[in-house]
Design a protein around this motif. Structure first.
Motif, PDB file in Angstrom:
ATOM      1  N   SER A  46       0.830  -1.205   0.000  1.00  0.00           N
ATOM      2  CA  SER A  46       0.000   0.000   0.000  1.00  0.00           C
ATOM      3  C   SER A  46       0.863   1.254   0.000  1.00  0.00           C
ATOM      4  CB  SER A  46      -0.915   0.010   1.221  1.00  0.00           C
ATOM      5  OG  SER A  46      -1.785  -1.089   1.189  1.00  0.00           O
ATOM      6  N   ASN A  47       1.924   1.238   0.777  1.00  0.00           N
ATOM      7  CA  ASN A  47       2.845   2.369   0.822  1.00  0.00           C
ATOM      8  C   ASN A  47       3.426   2.646  -0.561  1.00  0.00           C
ATOM      9  OD1 ASN A  47       4.652   4.312   2.262  1.00  0.00           O
ATOM     10  ND2 ASN A  47       6.211   2.881   1.552  1.00  0.00           N
ATOM     11  N   ASN A  48       3.898   1.598  -1.224  1.00  0.00           N
ATOM     12  CA  ASN A  48       4.468   1.765  -2.563  1.00  0.00           C
ATOM     13  C   ASN A  48       3.438   2.301  -3.553  1.00  0.00           C
ATOM     14  OD1 ASN A  48       6.921   0.811  -1.615  1.00  0.00           O
ATOM     15  ND2 ASN A  48       6.539  -1.291  -2.271  1.00  0.00           N
ATOM     16  N   GLU A  49       2.223   1.796  -3.463  1.00  0.00           N
ATOM     17  CA  GLU A  49       1.173   2.254  -4.365  1.00  0.00           C
ATOM     18  C   GLU A  49       0.802   3.713  -4.088  1.00  0.00           C
ATOM     19  OE1 GLU A  49      -1.482   2.033  -7.530  1.00  0.00           O
ATOM     20  OE2 GLU A  49       0.080   0.618  -6.942  1.00  0.00           O
ATOM     21  N   LEU A  50       0.735   4.100  -2.819  1.00  0.00           N
ATOM     22  CA  LEU A  50       0.404   5.490  -2.492  1.00  0.00           C
ATOM     23  C   LEU A  50       1.484   6.448  -2.993  1.00  0.00           C
ATOM     24  CD1 LEU A  50      -1.090   5.211   1.092  1.00  0.00           C
ATOM     25  CD2 LEU A  50      -2.291   5.718  -1.032  1.00  0.00           C
ATOM     26  N   ILE A  51       2.733   6.034  -2.906  1.00  0.00           N
ATOM     27  CA  ILE A  51       3.813   6.878  -3.424  1.00  0.00           C
ATOM     28  C   ILE A  51       3.638   7.071  -4.925  1.00  0.00           C
ATOM     29  CG2 ILE A  51       6.311   6.949  -3.859  1.00  0.00           C
ATOM     30  CD1 ILE A  51       6.628   5.628  -1.049  1.00  0.00           C
ATOM     31  N   GLN A  52       3.287   6.010  -5.634  1.00  0.00           N
ATOM     32  CA  GLN A  52       3.051   6.127  -7.071  1.00  0.00           C
ATOM     33  C   GLN A  52       1.814   6.966  -7.371  1.00  0.00           C
ATOM     34  OE1 GLN A  52       2.988   2.241  -8.852  1.00  0.00           O
ATOM     35  NE2 GLN A  52       5.086   1.783  -8.225  1.00  0.00           N
ATOM     36  N   LEU A  53       0.806   6.880  -6.510  1.00  0.00           N
ATOM     37  CA  LEU A  53      -0.426   7.650  -6.725  1.00  0.00           C
ATOM     38  C   LEU A  53      -0.200   9.152  -6.587  1.00  0.00           C
ATOM     39  CD1 LEU A  53      -3.171   5.512  -4.986  1.00  0.00           C
ATOM     40  CD2 LEU A  53      -2.943   6.005  -7.413  1.00  0.00           C
ATOM     41  N   GLN A  54       0.841   9.533  -5.874  1.00  0.00           N
ATOM     42  CA  GLN A  54       1.142  10.960  -5.767  1.00  0.00           C
ATOM     43  C   GLN A  54       1.476  11.538  -7.138  1.00  0.00           C
ATOM     44  OE1 GLN A  54       4.246  11.040  -2.723  1.00  0.00           O
ATOM     45  NE2 GLN A  54       2.836  12.192  -1.434  1.00  0.00           N
ATOM     46  N   GLN A  55       1.951  10.690  -8.017  1.00  0.00           N
ATOM     47  CA  GLN A  55       2.348  11.141  -9.348  1.00  0.00           C
ATOM     48  C   GLN A  55       1.214  11.013 -10.360  1.00  0.00           C
ATOM     49  OE1 GLN A  55       5.669   8.568  -9.937  1.00  0.00           O
ATOM     50  NE2 GLN A  55       6.911   9.582  -8.391  1.00  0.00           N
ATOM     51  N   ARG A  56       0.227  10.159 -10.067  1.00  0.00           N
ATOM     52  CA  ARG A  56      -0.898   9.954 -10.983  1.00  0.00           C
ATOM     53  C   ARG A  56      -2.170  10.482 -10.333  1.00  0.00           C
ATOM     54  NH1 ARG A  56       0.254   3.898 -11.016  1.00  0.00           N
ATOM     55  NH2 ARG A  56      -1.747   3.929  -9.988  1.00  0.00           N
ATOM     56  N   VAL A  65      -6.359   0.959  -2.655  1.00  0.00           N
ATOM     57  CA  VAL A  65      -5.340   0.955  -1.602  1.00  0.00           C
ATOM     58  C   VAL A  65      -6.020   1.028  -0.242  1.00  0.00           C
ATOM     59  CG1 VAL A  65      -3.444   2.259  -0.571  1.00  0.00           C
ATOM     60  CG2 VAL A  65      -3.502   1.889  -3.036  1.00  0.00           C
ATOM     61  N   GLY A  66      -7.049   1.841  -0.130  1.00  0.00           N
ATOM     62  CA  GLY A  66      -7.797   1.924   1.118  1.00  0.00           C
ATOM     63  C   GLY A  66      -8.395   0.580   1.509  1.00  0.00           C
ATOM     64  N   TYR A 104      -8.441   3.846  10.624  1.00  0.00           N
ATOM     65  CA  TYR A 104      -8.861   5.191  10.233  1.00  0.00           C
ATOM     66  C   TYR A 104      -8.176   5.659   8.953  1.00  0.00           C
ATOM     67  CZ  TYR A 104     -11.499   5.356  14.479  1.00  0.00           C
ATOM     68  OH  TYR A 104     -12.420   5.079  15.463  1.00  0.00           O
ATOM     69  N   LEU A 105      -6.957   5.219   8.720  1.00  0.00           N
ATOM     70  CA  LEU A 105      -6.266   5.553   7.480  1.00  0.00           C
ATOM     71  C   LEU A 105      -7.002   4.954   6.286  1.00  0.00           C
ATOM     72  CD1 LEU A 105      -3.733   7.036   6.462  1.00  0.00           C
ATOM     73  CD2 LEU A 105      -2.528   4.860   6.613  1.00  0.00           C
ATOM     74  N   ALA A 106      -7.424   3.708   6.409  1.00  0.00           N
ATOM     75  CA  ALA A 106      -8.170   3.050   5.326  1.00  0.00           C
ATOM     76  C   ALA A 106      -9.452   3.809   5.014  1.00  0.00           C
ATOM     77  CB  ALA A 106      -8.491   1.609   5.703  1.00  0.00           C
ATOM     78  N   ARG A 107     -10.141   4.226   6.055  1.00  0.00           N
ATOM     79  CA  ARG A 107     -11.394   4.978   5.836  1.00  0.00           C
ATOM     80  C   ARG A 107     -11.116   6.312   5.174  1.00  0.00           C
ATOM     81  NH1 ARG A 107     -15.046   4.887  11.059  1.00  0.00           N
ATOM     82  NH2 ARG A 107     -16.341   6.036   9.615  1.00  0.00           N
ATOM     83  N   SER A 108     -10.052   6.986   5.577  1.00  0.00           N
ATOM     84  CA  SER A 108      -9.788   8.301   4.991  1.00  0.00           C
ATOM     85  C   SER A 108      -9.278   8.167   3.556  1.00  0.00           C
ATOM     86  CB  SER A 108      -8.800   9.102   5.848  1.00  0.00           C
ATOM     87  OG  SER A 108      -7.490   8.693   5.650  1.00  0.00           O
ATOM     88  N   ILE A 109      -8.466   7.148   3.276  1.00  0.00           N
ATOM     89  CA  ILE A 109      -7.953   6.977   1.915  1.00  0.00           C
ATOM     90  C   ILE A 109      -9.075   6.594   0.975  1.00  0.00           C
ATOM     91  CG2 ILE A 109      -6.546   5.455   0.458  1.00  0.00           C
ATOM     92  CD1 ILE A 109      -4.483   5.430   2.714  1.00  0.00           C
ATOM     93  N   SER A 110      -9.966   5.727   1.410  1.00  0.00           N
ATOM     94  CA  SER A 110     -11.071   5.301   0.555  1.00  0.00           C
ATOM     95  C   SER A 110     -11.970   6.453   0.154  1.00  0.00           C
ATOM     96  CB  SER A 110     -11.900   4.221   1.246  1.00  0.00           C
ATOM     97  OG  SER A 110     -11.144   3.049   1.389  1.00  0.00           O
ATOM     98  N   GLY A 111     -12.024   7.478   0.986  1.00  0.00           N
ATOM     99  CA  GLY A 111     -12.911   8.588   0.719  1.00  0.00           C
ATOM    100  C   GLY A 111     -12.257   9.818   0.124  1.00  0.00           C
ATOM    101  N   MET A 112     -10.939   9.759  -0.141  1.00  0.00           N
ATOM    102  CA  MET A 112     -10.266  10.959  -0.631  1.00  0.00           C
ATOM    103  C   MET A 112      -9.843  10.800  -2.077  1.00  0.00           C
ATOM    104  SD  MET A 112      -6.344  10.920   0.884  1.00  0.00           S
ATOM    105  CE  MET A 112      -6.817  11.231   2.538  1.00  0.00           C
ATOM    106  N   SER A 113      -9.698  11.910  -2.729  1.00  0.00           N
ATOM    107  CA  SER A 113      -9.143  11.893  -4.075  1.00  0.00           C
ATOM    108  C   SER A 113      -7.625  11.947  -3.950  1.00  0.00           C
ATOM    109  CB  SER A 113      -9.661  13.084  -4.876  1.00  0.00           C
ATOM    110  OG  SER A 113      -9.112  14.272  -4.382  1.00  0.00           O
ATOM    111  N   PRO A 114      -6.890  11.544  -4.982  1.00  0.00           N
ATOM    112  CA  PRO A 114      -5.426  11.522  -4.892  1.00  0.00           C
ATOM    113  C   PRO A 114      -4.792  12.883  -4.665  1.00  0.00           C
ATOM    114  CG  PRO A 114      -6.184  10.428  -6.904  1.00  0.00           C
ATOM    115  CD  PRO A 114      -7.372  11.023  -6.227  1.00  0.00           C
TER     116      PRO A 114
END
Length: 116
Positions: A46-56, A65-66, A104-114
């Motif tokens: 998930s960490n690796n994917e979130l880092i990549q999502l910062q660019q996309r 990921v959430g 709580y991180l999963a809930r916040s990531i699932s509901g946020m845009s990149p």
């Protein structure tokens, strides 16, 4: 995606690594160690994917990921539920903190845009 989200995830991974190390030394039952190792791998993925999502700009991947982090959180809860009596109190407390952070991180990531 906020840098603080990735920092929380990385801190959780670091703490989980320490819990695994300590409980390997004290001889926690192998199946529980396997679940903790799987949880660590899910957080790392998930960490690796979130880092990549910062660019996309990919809201669907962010939601995915959430969901992965949510599954990790459920695994941690299972270990807390069934193995806490076999673990030292410091490990139980650390796992409980990681559980709360990932829940709580999963809930916040699932509901946020990149971009948020």
């Amino acid at each position: 995606m906020k840098d603080s989200t990735i920092q929380i995830l990385q801190n959780s991974m670091s703490c989980l690594h320490q819990v695994i190390k300590i409980n390997t030394q004290i001889g926690l039952h192998g199946n529980f160690l396997d679940v903790l190792a799987l949880s660590f791998n899910l957080l790392n993925m998930s960490n690796n994917e979130l880092i990549q999502l910062q660019q996309r700009q990919d809201a669907l991947s962010c939601h995915s990921v959430g969901l992965v982090i949510q599954q990790c959180s459920a695994l941690l809860w299972m270990v807390l539920e069934y193995a806490s009596t076999q673990m030292e109190q410091a490990s139980v407390d650390t796992l409980a903190d990681i559980y709360l952070h990932t829940h709580y991180l999963a809930r916040s990531i699932s509901g946020m845009s990149p971009t948020t």
